[in-house]
Design an enzyme around this catalytic site. Structure first.
Site, PDB file in Angstrom:
ATOM      1  N   HIS A  33      -7.903  -0.005  -5.501  1.00  0.00           N
ATOM      2  CA  HIS A  33      -7.889  -0.862  -4.321  1.00  0.00           C
ATOM      3  C   HIS A  33      -8.630  -2.127  -4.743  1.00  0.00           C
ATOM      4  CE1 HIS A  33      -7.545  -2.117  -0.320  1.00  0.00           C
ATOM      5  NE2 HIS A  33      -8.484  -1.397   0.265  1.00  0.00           N
ATOM      6  N   ARG A  41       0.868  -1.171   0.000  1.00  0.00           N
ATOM      7  CA  ARG A  41       0.000   0.000   0.000  1.00  0.00           C
ATOM      8  C   ARG A  41       0.903   1.217   0.000  1.00  0.00           C
ATOM      9  NH1 ARG A  41      -5.409   0.470   1.851  1.00  0.00           N
ATOM     10  NH2 ARG A  41      -6.012   2.601   2.328  1.00  0.00           N
TER      11      ARG A  41
END
Ligand code: ZN
Lengths: 302, 156
Positions: free
Chosen positions: A128, A100
């Site tokens: 995402h 991330r």
């Protein structure tokens, strides 16, 4: 060729269906030693406890070992090391990278550098994809199908990456209808509306959250954040009309489910929680099974 | 263009024996074109004229490169900043072929991504865009997936 998962559109419809099928298998039997002897790097250049715990649970249930960092303060990134060099180094150690990063496109770039597969666990406001797959799994599980869904998306549709990806993915299935409920300032970006038009998919836009949700099969709520508004007065005007409460669900369809990527702030009143139409907490649990499925697929283990 | 003006132009920029003449470059983009085509790094003889009158562009520039013949891919790189550019291929003082530039499908390393949060604006990465609209010129970044539109295009 290695199978990275960076954007939701990296997967075909067949791959969506395969992930759904695998997720159901992992839900039946979550502990499978498929990653035995393998090391997974979990690189969180930006803290996100929920996503990280979900991934690390999935990796642990698959019997893999985890190296990495949970916040950028503890990584060499703060000492000025480039993403390029971090990925070069880590990809020598690990069999898979979950990352991330606060910058958009960081995951795509990492995948170019890395010889081992990369799974994007969020890159800024961009993508995402594992969230989208768990959303789809939640829809499939509760509705029995991904076809003919009337999906209401509510709240921040301008910056909400989860709604954008869900729209792209669900457009692969038969005959969806989208209803967008958002304040003027946070409406669905033009590029997604054009995409739907080109595909001949019906969509409707609303600025008020009213009894139209009686048509919904899925109500996908997102946070409306104050800082998204250029004018604070505008925020004051809308902040209460986008709150879902239990009374509003009275005339909705029996099969309707409320989804939310979590964490919620106040856009879903707590009196909804006990309603059987509330699904957001189970949705989060589905994330573990879906991520097990994604990892197994990415590593060619299933 | 009148014959008179054509004569003037010829006087301003000398003829070449073999090579390529790139005409109809917007004057303000002359040096960017030179950089993009790498003309500042080659040893061929190059002459250019700028701020020449042009009916179409107001003022235009023209570049003549001796003994150089561009590949289509190479020349199409300038399409974003010189969309009306015309090429004359010269052999033995004669124009043997005319070409126009075409916007390529993919644009690498020329344009900056307009998105300040894009990784390409933070690390040393060569940008890469797919051209999603040639008419209104919309470029989709391979990395952040955001669309840079015509009025946002900045070159390196
Ligand atoms: Zn970009």
């Amino acid at each position: 060729m290695k199978k990275d998962l960076i954007s939701i559109t990296d997967y075909s419809k067949d791959e969506y269906l395969k992930i759904m099928k695998l997720a159901a298998e992992f839900e039946e039997n979550p502990n499978q030693e498929l990653l035995k002897g393998k090391v997974v790097a979990s690189l969180f250049f930006e803290p996100s406890t929920r996503t990280r715990l979900s991934f690390e649970t999935a990796i642990s249930r698959l019997g893999g070992r985890i190296v990495g960092f949970a916040d950028p303060g503890s990584s060499s990134a703060t000492k000025g090391e480039t993403l390029h060099d971090t990925i070069k180094m880590v990809s020598n150690y690990a069999d898979l990278i979950v990352m991330r990063h606060p910058l958009e496109g960081a995951a795509r770039y990492a995948a170019e550098i890395s010889p081992v597969p990369v799974i994007n666990a969020g890159d800024g406001a961009n993508q995402h994809p594992t969230q989208t797959l768990l959303d789809m799994y939640s829809i499939l599980k509760t509705q029995g199908t991904l076809d003919n869904m009337n999906i209401f998306m509510v709240g921040d549709l301008k910056f909400g990456r989860t709604v954008h990806s869900l729209l792209m993915a669900m457009s692969e299935f038969g005959n969806p209808i989208f209803n967008f409920i958002a304040p003027e300032e946070l409406q669905m970006p033009k590029v997604y509306k054009l995409f739907l038009k080109e595909k001949g998919i019906r969509f409707f836009e609303h600025t008020e959250f009213t009894n139209i949700i009686s048509e919904a099969d899925i109500i996908y709520m997102t946070r409306v954040q104050k800082e998204r508004f250029s004018d604070p007065i505008e925020y004051e005007k809308v902040k209460n009309i986008y709150i879902l409460n239990n009374a509003m669900l009275k005339n909705t369809k029996p099969n309707v489910k409320i989804l939310h990527p979590l964490p919620r702030v106040n856009e879903i009143h707590t009196d909804v929680d006990s309603n059987e139409k509330a699904y957001y907490f189970t949705q989060a649990l589905n994330g573990v099974f879906t991520r097990e499925a994604i990892i197994a697929h990415t590593m060619n283990l299933k | 263009m009148s014959n008179d003006m054509k004569k003037k132009l010829k006087l301003k920029v000398s003829a070449i024996k073999d090579g390529t003449v790139i005409d109809h470059i917007p004057a303000k983009n002359l040096f960017t074109v030179i950089t993009i085509l790498g003309l500042d790094k080659i040893e061929n003889q190059i002459t250019f004229g700028t701020n020449l009158d042009s009916g179409k562009l107001g003022t235009k520039a023209i570049i003549k490169v001796s003994d150089k013949f561009f590949e289509n891919d190479e020349i199409n790189k300038i399409a974003l900043i010189a969309p009306h550019a015309k090429l004359n291929i010269i052999r033995d003082y004669e124009v043997v072929e005319k070409k126009i530039v075409k916007i390529p499908e993919v644009i690498k390393g020329i344009v900056k991504c307009f998105n300040p949060k894009c990784i390409t604006n933070h690390e040393k990465i060569s940008t890469c865009f797919s051209v999603i609209s040639k008419e209104s010129l919309e470029l989709k970044c391979k990395y952040c997936e955001k669309i840079t539109s015509q009025d946002q295009i900045k070159m390196y």
